[in-house]
Write a protein that holds these residues in place. Structure first.
Motif, PDB file in Angstrom:
ATOM      1  N   GLY A 156       3.494  15.034   7.729  1.00  0.00           N
ATOM      2  CA  GLY A 156       4.217  14.965   6.499  1.00  0.00           C
ATOM      3  C   GLY A 156       4.020  13.246   5.941  1.00  0.00           C
ATOM      4  N   ALA A 157       4.761  13.264   4.907  1.00  0.00           N
ATOM      5  CA  ALA A 157       4.749  11.773   4.601  1.00  0.00           C
ATOM      6  C   ALA A 157       6.215  11.686   3.899  1.00  0.00           C
TER       7      ALA A 157
ATOM      8  N   ALA B  45      13.198   7.664  -8.305  1.00  0.00           N
ATOM      9  CA  ALA B  45      12.728   6.497  -8.278  1.00  0.00           C
ATOM     10  C   ALA B  45      13.830   5.353  -7.946  1.00  0.00           C
TER      11      ALA B  45
ATOM     12  N   THR C 171       7.642   9.566   0.984  1.00  0.00           N
ATOM     13  CA  THR C 171       7.364   8.844  -0.322  1.00  0.00           C
ATOM     14  C   THR C 171       8.416   8.813  -1.154  1.00  0.00           C
ATOM     15  N   THR C 172       8.023   8.048  -2.299  1.00  0.00           N
ATOM     16  CA  THR C 172       9.042   7.777  -3.378  1.00  0.00           C
ATOM     17  C   THR C 172       9.950   8.694  -3.670  1.00  0.00           C
ATOM     18  N   ASN C 173      11.397   8.421  -3.710  1.00  0.00           N
ATOM     19  CA  ASN C 173      12.513   9.067  -3.926  1.00  0.00           C
ATOM     20  C   ASN C 173      12.319   9.625  -5.432  1.00  0.00           C
ATOM     21  N   GLU C 174      12.811  10.796  -5.535  1.00  0.00           N
ATOM     22  CA  GLU C 174      12.596  11.562  -6.804  1.00  0.00           C
ATOM     23  C   GLU C 174      13.365  10.693  -7.846  1.00  0.00           C
TER      24      GLU C 174
ATOM     25  N   GLU D 288       7.376  15.062   1.893  1.00  0.00           N
ATOM     26  CA  GLU D 288       6.422  15.587   1.176  1.00  0.00           C
ATOM     27  C   GLU D 288       5.315  16.051   2.192  1.00  0.00           C
ATOM     28  N   ILE D 289       4.861  17.459   2.023  1.00  0.00           N
ATOM     29  CA  ILE D 289       3.992  17.811   2.773  1.00  0.00           C
ATOM     30  C   ILE D 289       3.481  19.061   2.246  1.00  0.00           C
TER      31      ILE D 289
ATOM     32  N   LEU E 212       0.868  -1.174  -0.045  1.00  0.00           N
ATOM     33  CA  LEU E 212       0.074   0.002   0.119  1.00  0.00           C
ATOM     34  C   LEU E 212       0.761   1.224   0.047  1.00  0.00           C
ATOM     35  N   ARG E 213       1.494   1.583   1.140  1.00  0.00           N
ATOM     36  CA  ARG E 213       2.569   2.406   1.263  1.00  0.00           C
ATOM     37  C   ARG E 213       3.566   2.184   2.192  1.00  0.00           C
TER      38      ARG E 213
ATOM     39  N   ARG F 133      11.323  10.596   0.495  1.00  0.00           N
ATOM     40  CA  ARG F 133      11.304  11.878  -0.076  1.00  0.00           C
ATOM     41  C   ARG F 133      10.114  12.641   0.972  1.00  0.00           C
TER      42      ARG F 133
END
Lengths: 230, 83
Positions: A99-100, A107, A102-105, A147-148, A56-57, A145
């Motif tokens: 925040g979160a 990839a 998530t996937t590295n820039e 992200e917020i 999922l994440r 990464r």
């Protein structure tokens, strides 16, 4: 004082954290998440790994384990909580921190040593450092990464809740020293209280002298600092 | 009770970087396809029984709120069909 290291299915830095804490003379034990937090818990590590296969994440499944309600309650009461890598993802997914991750820039999975600038030295986790000090700690993640929402990030910065930023050896931040594309080079943040922190880099992998640099020791000593009332 | 399929689509909010979609787009371009942009989404098809379509929608929305989507980075929508 016993630091509980919460093991989820797929945690794999739990033993590293235990070894590192014990090297520092900090009593620690690994706790299976289904068994709940032991009553004598004085600190909590959410360790790195790939809990539930990152399904999922990253961190999403572990964050919904019943033990996380206990962790949030303990955190709200002032028990120090440190989330590392997958533990940082779990921390954000569970609402301990904002925040979160998530996937590295890129990839790609990034596994390398990075420099971190200590943004605040007045927290338990950074009591061993000076503000602005540069420390070297490894990263190993595919989803790091930060992200917020931009407005929310500005508020977090105003509230001084960014703890570490990726930087170069001299402490300069910028996109060329940002290993994963994190907003404003954020590598670690504080929760509602300074006793709650998450970061993607691995302090437990920069603690044992036999393994290499030991700059991460100060972060783990945060558990001592809280116990000592810093 | 009626049998429904609730379809929950979870997508990144506008402006949130999607490296996987970018990589997929580049791979399509390497195959000589022409395209302007590409967005990827997660789609969950949930079979459930509920008293009404509204009740099914509400339950699936709560699933999205509590697990399937992360409100920090995601938007989602829910569609309900009788099955």
């Amino acid at each position: 004082m016993t630091v509980s290291i919460v093991r989820f299915g797929g945690s794999n830095c739990d033993r590293d954290a235990e070894r590192a804490l014990e090297h520092l003379g900090i009593d620690a034990e690994i706790v299976w998440h289904e068994d709940g937090l032991p009553a004598d818990t004085t600190g909590i590590v959410l360790p790195g790994g790939f809990s539930y296969g990152d399904y999922l994440r990253a961190g999403a499944m572990a964050a919904r384990s019943p033990i996380m309600a206990e962790v949030r309650e303990a955190a709200a009461d002032g028990t120090p909580v440190l989330g590392v890598c997958n533990g940082a993802q779990i921390g954000c997914e569970s609402g301990l921190t904002e925040g979160a991750f998530t996937t590295n820039e890129s990839a790609r999975f990034q596994c390398e040593r990075v420099f971190l600038r200590v943004e605040r030295a007045d927290t338990p986790w950074t009591d061993a450092y000076d503000e602005g000090e540069v420390i070297e700690v490894p990263i190993a993640h595919g989803e790091g990464r930060y992200e917020i929402d931009d407005d929310r990030l500005a508020e977090l910065e105003d509230e001084n809740r960014v703890l570490f930023r990726y930087c170069d050896e001299s402490g300069e931040t910028g996109s060329d020293v940002n290993p994963n594309g994190s907003k404003h080079n954020v590598a670690g943040v504080l929760g509602d209280r300074d006793t709650v922190a998450v970061l993607m880099p691995h302090p437990e992998r920069a603690t044992l002298p036999d393994v290499g640099p030991t700059d991460g020791q100060g972060i783990l000593r945060g558990f001592e600092s809280v116990a000592d009332g810093v | 009770m009626t049998a429904y399929t609730a379809t929950v689509t979870v997508r990144l909010k506008r402006g949130v970087l999607d490296p996987e979609a970018e990589t997929t787009k580049q791979a399509l371009e390497r195959l000589d396809f022409e395209l302007e942009d590409l967005r990827s989404t997660d789609r969950f098809e949930i079979d459930l029984d509920a008293a009404s379509a509204d009740a099914a929608h509400e339950r699936a929305s709560e699933m999205a709120e509590r697990l399937l989507a992360n409100p920090t980075i995601h938007d989602y929508d829910v569609e309900v069909d009788e099955r």
